[in-house]
Enzyme design. Structure first.
Site, short mmCIF file in Angstrom:
data_model
loop_
_atom_site.label_atom_id
_atom_site.label_comp_id
_atom_site.label_asym_id
_atom_site.label_seq_id
_atom_site.Cartn_x
_atom_site.Cartn_y
_atom_site.Cartn_z
N ARG A 169 66.02 -13.53 33.17
CA ARG A 169 65.83 -12.38 32.25
C ARG A 169 66.69 -11.21 32.70
O ARG A 169 67.16 -10.42 31.86
CB ARG A 169 64.37 -11.97 32.22
N LYS A 203 50.35 -27.48 18.48
CA LYS A 203 49.39 -26.79 17.62
C LYS A 203 49.89 -26.57 16.21
O LYS A 203 50.81 -25.80 15.98
CB LYS A 203 49.04 -25.43 18.24
N GLY A 222 60.61 -20.70 24.38
CA GLY A 222 59.45 -21.38 24.97
C GLY A 222 59.68 -22.85 25.24
O GLY A 222 60.66 -23.23 25.87
N GLY A 268 57.79 -16.01 21.34
CA GLY A 268 56.95 -15.35 20.34
C GLY A 268 57.78 -14.54 19.36
O GLY A 268 57.53 -14.56 18.14
#
Ligand code: AMP
Length: 400
Positions: A40, A202, A356, A379
């Protein structure tokens, strides 16, 4: 929202001697005070170096972890980040004792042209997460110009992500500009055929994404655990595979919308099934899945069929693994699909990997460098691809 209206750093003009507030994402993984991955930090370097070259006085700010928001907590200090930044930039990046207040105001005035300082963790103040205007105004008052390079936080309305953009001349940093451009390429005017390859566990997380993509892409390959709610909605037996029974009607509605919009949805036709995650006798099943079996990967035939669709596509979005790729015996489908996306990219297709788990899967199979773009913000990229509000980007669009 037309994110193409967001300005880049070049639009800010002469920055020599100007105090530039850079909202970065230095939310690095830590073991004690040791940074276990500095990716990062290195991702933000191009923007920081560009501003330093322009002679700006750079004020860096970030959140780290989830402190209580009641002041300094040593565990969440950005001190390790200041040390790593100093090593990478080749000069001492000073760490301020806080991110607002009189002492910080004096500290940032001491920064020389072409040098940088780091504010302490923004989340030591609850007002950051709350998006509080007064706190945002205090942050903005430290600088003359605002640059947002924290893509991973752009779906949040945190004070440092929005208020300075509304109050100061503002621009997207190189990382944010690159992310927005890549994701917008998929959503607006993609080269066709445009394909989404979706997976992961999910279904509830992915319904808004599928819904948004149904009016944008030509084809969708659905694998992973999320495929089985769709297959059950079509009347197939899925054994003990992952299924969200409350979403069956929504899946039926999406399959209908796909037909209406002329979007082809490809679902798995064979599967790697087992009695459980640790069952080593996993095998392929072609038809309906027996009652006492669970699916952990797409089968070889499905992987090949998905590959053929991938190789014919000109724009490809990959979001979610095809199976439990972390386990060797359930990784075949994801490996084949990821390699096909890499090959299509080499042949000229534009490929975007959502953040992710999808980025982890691309990395796992050493294909991440072969993709056109791997998003750094899970996200944030999902929110943008779902067509939902991105408060920080909206602030940049409407900014000065
Ligand atoms: P998500 O966060 O929803 O994108 O899910 C990613 C996770 O889904 C990965 O860690 C995979 O191991 C898991 N996964 C993918 N396919 C399956 C499946 N068929 N059954 C259970 N888990 C799965």
């Amino acid at each position: 929202m037309d994110y193409s209206r967001i300005k880049g750093i070049e639009a800010l003009g002469d920055l020599a001697g100007k105090r530039v507030f850079v909202r970065a994402d230095f939310n690095v993984p830590l073991q004690g005070t040791r940074i276990t991955s500095d990716s990062r930090i290195t991702a933000a370097l191009p923007t920081i170096q560009l501003l330093l070259q322009k002679g700006a006085r750079v004020i860096l700010a970030s959140h780290l972890g989830r402190p209580e928001g009641k002041g300094f907590e040593a565990e969440y200090s950005l001190a390790p980040v200041a040390r790593r930044l100093s090593e990478l930039l080749g000069f001492e990046v000073t760490l301020q004792s806080d991110c607002v207040g009189e002492q910080v105001r004096k500290g940032v005035l001491d920064v020389a042209n072409g040098r940088a300082t780091l504010l302490e963790n923004l989340r030591f103040h609850k007002a950051e997460n709350k998006g509080a205007e007064a706190f945002g105004r205090e942050l903005a008052s430290l600088a003359e110009v605002y640059v947002n390079d924290a893509f991973g936080t752009c779906h949040r309305a945190d004070a440092s992500m929005t208020w300075p953009a509304r109050l100061l001349p503002c621009a997207a940093g190189l990382l944010v500009a690159q992310e927005v451009k890549a994701l917008a390429t998929v959503l607006t005017n993609p080269k066709r055929p445009c394909l989404a390859v979706l997976g992961g566990a999910k279904i509830s997380d992915k319904i808004p994404l599928v819904n948004n993509l149904l009016s944008r892409v030509n084809e969708i390959c659905i694998g992973g655990g999320m495929a089985y709610t769709f297959l059950k909605a079509q009347g197939h037996k899925i054994g003990k595979s992952l299924c969200d029974n409350e979403k069956l009607d929504e899946c039926k509605a999406m399959l209908l919308k796909a037909r209406q919009n002329d979007v082809t949805i490809h679902l798995p036709k064979d599967h790697v099934i087992a009695h459980g995650m640790d069952d080593e006798t996993a095998h392929i099943d072609r038809g309906d899945i027996p009652d006492d079996f669970t699916t952990f990967d797409i089968g070889g035939k499905t992987a090949l069929a998905f590959s053929n669709v991938i190789l014919a596509a000109k724009t490809i979005l990959f979001n979610g693994p095809m199976g439990v790729f972390e386990k060797e015996r359930f990784s075949n489908g994801t490996r084949i699909v990821v390699n096909a996306i890499a090959e299509a990219t080499q042949n000229g297709a534009f490929s975007v990997v959502g953040g992710g788990d999808s980025a982890a899967a691309a990395e796992h199979f050493h294909a991440d460098k072969k993709m056109s773009h791997v998003s750094t913000g899970g996200g944030a990229s999902l929110t943008l691809l779902q067509g939902e509000a991105m408060p920080a980007l909206e602030a940049l669009v409407g900014g000065i």
